[in-house]
Design a protein around this motif. Structure first.
Motif, mmCIF file in Angstrom:
data_model
loop_
_atom_site.group_PDB
_atom_site.id
_atom_site.type_symbol
_atom_site.label_atom_id
_atom_site.label_comp_id
_atom_site.label_asym_id
_atom_site.label_seq_id
_atom_site.Cartn_x
_atom_site.Cartn_y
_atom_site.Cartn_z
ATOM 1 N N GLY A 52 0.803 -1.213 0.000
ATOM 2 C CA GLY A 52 0.000 0.000 0.000
ATOM 3 C C GLY A 52 0.834 1.259 0.000
ATOM 4 O O GLY A 52 0.467 2.270 -0.621
ATOM 5 N N LEU A 53 1.979 1.235 0.678
ATOM 6 C CA LEU A 53 2.854 2.406 0.691
ATOM 7 C C LEU A 53 3.381 2.726 -0.704
ATOM 8 O O LEU A 53 3.742 3.871 -0.994
ATOM 9 C CB LEU A 53 4.030 2.171 1.640
ATOM 10 N N GLY A 54 3.425 1.710 -1.581
ATOM 11 C CA GLY A 54 3.903 1.936 -2.944
ATOM 12 C C GLY A 54 3.036 2.913 -3.716
ATOM 13 O O GLY A 54 3.520 3.579 -4.641
ATOM 14 N N PHE A 55 1.754 3.045 -3.328
ATOM 15 C CA PHE A 55 0.868 3.980 -4.018
ATOM 16 C C PHE A 55 1.153 5.438 -3.651
ATOM 17 O O PHE A 55 0.522 6.341 -4.186
ATOM 18 C CB PHE A 55 -0.595 3.634 -3.717
ATOM 19 N N GLY A 56 2.101 5.642 -2.741
ATOM 20 C CA GLY A 56 2.530 6.995 -2.431
ATOM 21 C C GLY A 56 3.947 7.271 -2.874
ATOM 22 O O GLY A 56 4.514 8.320 -2.548
ATOM 23 N N MET A 57 4.537 6.353 -3.645
ATOM 24 C CA MET A 57 5.921 6.469 -4.084
ATOM 25 C C MET A 57 5.996 6.897 -5.544
ATOM 26 O O MET A 57 5.082 6.646 -6.336
ATOM 27 C CB MET A 57 6.654 5.135 -3.905
ATOM 28 N N ASN A 58 7.111 7.513 -5.876
ATOM 29 C CA ASN A 58 7.417 7.874 -7.255
ATOM 30 C C ASN A 58 8.530 6.970 -7.760
ATOM 31 O O ASN A 58 9.566 6.823 -7.095
ATOM 32 C CB ASN A 58 7.834 9.339 -7.339
ATOM 33 N N ALA A 59 8.324 6.357 -8.919
ATOM 34 C CA ALA A 59 9.286 5.382 -9.434
ATOM 35 C C ALA A 59 10.659 5.994 -9.673
ATOM 36 O O ALA A 59 11.683 5.364 -9.408
ATOM 37 C CB ALA A 59 8.753 4.750 -10.719
ATOM 38 N N HIS A 60 10.702 7.231 -10.179
ATOM 39 C CA HIS A 60 11.991 7.869 -10.465
ATOM 40 C C HIS A 60 12.779 8.098 -9.177
ATOM 41 O O HIS A 60 13.986 7.829 -9.120
ATOM 42 C CB HIS A 60 11.762 9.192 -11.198
ATOM 43 N N ALA A 61 12.091 8.592 -8.147
ATOM 44 C CA ALA A 61 12.749 8.806 -6.863
ATOM 45 C C ALA A 61 13.164 7.479 -6.229
ATOM 46 O O ALA A 61 14.217 7.387 -5.589
ATOM 47 C CB ALA A 61 11.821 9.571 -5.920
ATOM 48 N N ALA A 62 12.337 6.453 -6.427
ATOM 49 C CA ALA A 62 12.655 5.148 -5.867
ATOM 50 C C ALA A 62 13.909 4.559 -6.506
ATOM 51 O O ALA A 62 14.775 4.001 -5.820
ATOM 52 C CB ALA A 62 11.477 4.195 -6.064
ATOM 53 N N LEU B 206 4.850 1.782 -9.716
ATOM 54 C CA LEU B 206 4.746 2.055 -11.155
ATOM 55 C C LEU B 206 3.349 2.571 -11.509
ATOM 56 O O LEU B 206 3.208 3.492 -12.325
ATOM 57 C CB LEU B 206 5.063 0.785 -11.948
ATOM 58 N N LEU B 207 2.313 1.978 -10.908
ATOM 59 C CA LEU B 207 0.961 2.452 -11.161
ATOM 60 C C LEU B 207 0.787 3.905 -10.707
ATOM 61 O O LEU B 207 0.201 4.728 -11.414
ATOM 62 C CB LEU B 207 -0.053 1.565 -10.443
ATOM 63 N N ASN B 208 1.313 4.198 -9.528
ATOM 64 C CA ASN B 208 1.178 5.548 -8.996
ATOM 65 C C ASN B 208 1.936 6.572 -9.840
ATOM 66 O O ASN B 208 1.526 7.737 -9.932
ATOM 67 C CB ASN B 208 1.701 5.595 -7.564
ATOM 68 N N THR B 209 3.026 6.133 -10.480
ATOM 69 C CA THR B 209 3.854 7.063 -11.253
ATOM 70 C C THR B 209 3.321 7.271 -12.660
ATOM 71 O O THR B 209 3.262 8.398 -13.159
ATOM 72 C CB THR B 209 5.301 6.546 -11.323
ATOM 73 N N TYR B 210 2.898 6.199 -13.333
ATOM 74 C CA TYR B 210 2.596 6.276 -14.758
ATOM 75 C C TYR B 210 1.114 6.181 -15.099
ATOM 76 O O TYR B 210 0.664 6.770 -16.071
ATOM 77 C CB TYR B 210 3.348 5.174 -15.507
ATOM 78 N N PHE B 211 0.337 5.422 -14.344
ATOM 79 C CA PHE B 211 -1.037 5.188 -14.734
ATOM 80 C C PHE B 211 -1.879 6.465 -14.774
ATOM 81 O O PHE B 211 -2.675 6.629 -15.696
ATOM 82 C CB PHE B 211 -1.689 4.155 -13.803
ATOM 83 N N PRO B 212 -1.758 7.401 -13.812
ATOM 84 C CA PRO B 212 -2.570 8.624 -13.899
ATOM 85 C C PRO B 212 -2.312 9.432 -15.161
ATOM 86 O O PRO B 212 -3.175 10.172 -15.613
ATOM 87 C CB PRO B 212 -2.148 9.413 -12.649
ATOM 88 N N LEU B 213 -1.113 9.292 -15.753
ATOM 89 C CA LEU B 213 -0.800 10.028 -16.971
ATOM 90 C C LEU B 213 -1.614 9.501 -18.154
ATOM 91 O O LEU B 213 -1.807 10.216 -19.145
ATOM 92 C CB LEU B 213 0.698 9.910 -17.282
ATOM 93 N N LEU B 214 -2.095 8.266 -18.044
ATOM 94 C CA LEU B 214 -2.853 7.667 -19.131
ATOM 95 C C LEU B 214 -4.356 7.859 -18.963
ATOM 96 O O LEU B 214 -5.129 7.494 -19.834
ATOM 97 C CB LEU B 214 -2.535 6.160 -19.209
ATOM 98 N N GLN B 215 -4.768 8.431 -17.827
ATOM 99 C CA GLN B 215 -6.187 8.612 -17.554
ATOM 100 C C GLN B 215 -6.491 10.101 -17.416
ATOM 101 O O GLN B 215 -5.840 10.809 -16.648
ATOM 102 C CB GLN B 215 -6.580 7.890 -16.254
ATOM 103 N N ALA B 216 -7.472 10.572 -18.157
ATOM 104 C CA ALA B 216 -7.792 11.996 -18.109
ATOM 105 C C ALA B 216 -8.305 12.415 -16.738
ATOM 106 O O ALA B 216 -8.026 13.510 -16.261
ATOM 107 C CB ALA B 216 -8.840 12.323 -19.183
ATOM 108 N N ASP B 217 -9.049 11.532 -16.082
ATOM 109 C CA ASP B 217 -9.614 11.909 -14.791
ATOM 110 C C ASP B 217 -8.666 11.646 -13.628
ATOM 111 O O ASP B 217 -8.907 12.091 -12.507
ATOM 112 C CB ASP B 217 -10.926 11.163 -14.546
ATOM 113 N N GLY B 218 -7.578 10.904 -13.896
ATOM 114 C CA GLY B 218 -6.618 10.627 -12.830
ATOM 115 C C GLY B 218 -7.242 9.920 -11.642
ATOM 116 O O GLY B 218 -7.047 10.305 -10.499
ATOM 117 N N ALA B 219 -8.033 8.874 -11.929
ATOM 118 C CA ALA B 219 -8.776 8.201 -10.857
ATOM 119 C C ALA B 219 -7.831 7.592 -9.822
ATOM 120 O O ALA B 219 -8.090 7.671 -8.619
ATOM 121 C CB ALA B 219 -9.666 7.113 -11.458
#
Length: 358
Positions: free
Chosen positions: A105-115, A284-297
């Protein structure tokens, strides 16, 4: 007409000799949770209903915003020393799973580049500290006269990731239950001390978030205590500490293989920490997936999952504290604690010096 001969009466039973008084003094090994704290013998004279009520109230409090990982650990320790943990078997079983899901769950608050940057920064520290700790542990263990199995388990727990490493290396080593218990009790007591000491030292030395996170990941044994101490220091420290610690946990695999070769064990199964893949996937989901979704769910769900993960970590530390009793600590003896404390102080001081003066 034949008469049936009378059946002979059975011989009188001879009373068995009473056992020697010393025969009853058999020491039962203290069983341990995997990765949390050692078990305790429940006091049968204590009211079970009172213990359950206190446990429930403290558990509910750990779900509130007023609770923190260090406070949850204190509450668990107080519970263990007073009314006892009435759900010891259940908490022992839930703790490893709860910790793993909390880390994911903590991974959803991480940034892949920083990681990735944090992982690259800590890789040299990881290799040097693991190798140095294992070698130093072997030398100190021989000097103290400890068995090879206990020495290796404590060294692996200090070098990699505490209880998780011991749980993984123990079956490879074919260690006995009491040897596992001693090693786990040692690292859990030191984990509890680190959870309170490290943030205070970090503030006293005016360490940056990055420095403190790196130091936690290297010098504190268990992932739960690493995340707990880093959480108390700041969000950036939490990101660095979690990433470096999980990268360090991957060394369970080569160290387990090396253990099988060193101790000449055949036909053993190596445990793989698969939950780390879940953490990487969440990052990875937290870093890249919102970029592919207009609403950023996902970006809206991410903070909720991170908050739930932090609550899970708080409960994990409460469970760990609730299983760590004075009886379990006394059962370990002095020499394993001397070995564990010496290794911990060495790796803490050396890594702190390097981090502050690099």
């Amino acid at each position: 007409m034949k008469t049936t001969p009378p059946i002979a009466a059975p011989p009188a039973l001879v009373d068995a000799p009473e056992p020697h008084p010393q025969a009853a003094k058999v020491r039962t090994p203290v069983s341990m949770p995997l990765p949390p704290a050692p078990s305790v013998v429940q006091d049968k004279t204590r009211p079970v209903g009172v213990a359950r009520a206190v446990f429930g109230l403290l558990l509910v409090f750990c779900l509130t915003p007023w609770a923190s990982p260090p406070l949850a650990l204190i509450l668990g320790l107080v519970l263990a020393q007073t009314v006892g943990n009435p759900f010891l078997a259940q908490t022992r079983k839930l703790t490893p799973t709860l910790l793993q899901y909390s880390v994911i769950g903590l991974g959803f608050g991480m940034n892949a580049h920083a990681a990735v940057q944090a992982g690259q920064e800590g890789v040299l520290f990881t290799v040097a500290s693991i190798a140095g700790t294992l070698v130093l542990g072997y030398a100190l263990g021989r000097w103290l006269g400890l068995g090879r199995h206990v020495t290796h388990l404590i060294s692996c727990g200090t070098a990699i990731c505490g209880g998780s490493a011991i749980a993984a290396v123990g079956p490879v080593l074919k260690a006995k239950e009491e040897e596992m218990s001693v090693a786990l009790a040692t690292v859990f007591v030191l984990n509890a001390l680190a959870l309170f000491a490290f943030p205070a030292i970090g503030h006293a030395l005016a360490m940056t978030q990055n420095q403190f996170g790196l130091w936690c990941a290297i010098a504190i044994h268990d992932t739960s205590s690493v995340v707990g101490a880093a959480t108390a220091y700041g969000d950036q420290a939490l990101q660095v500490a979690t990433t470096v610690k999980l990268a360090r946990a991957l060394w369970i695999i080569p160290v387990s293989v090396g253990t099988a070769l060193l101790f000449k064990q055949k036909g053993v199964k190596i445990k793989v920490p698969y939950f780390i893949l879940g953490f990487i996937g969440a990052t990875l989901l937290n870093t890249y997936f919102p970029l592919l979704q207009a609403d950023g769910a996902l970006r809206a769900v991410g903070p909720v999952l991170v908050q739930l993960a932090k609550m899970g970590l708080t409960i994990t530390l409460f469970f760990i504290g609730a299983g760590l009793s004075i009886q379990a600590v006394k059962a370990v003896g002095a020499k394993p604690f001397v070995l564990g404390a010496a290794l911990w102080l060495c790796i803490s001081a050396a890594s702190l010096y390097v981090i502050l003066h690099r």
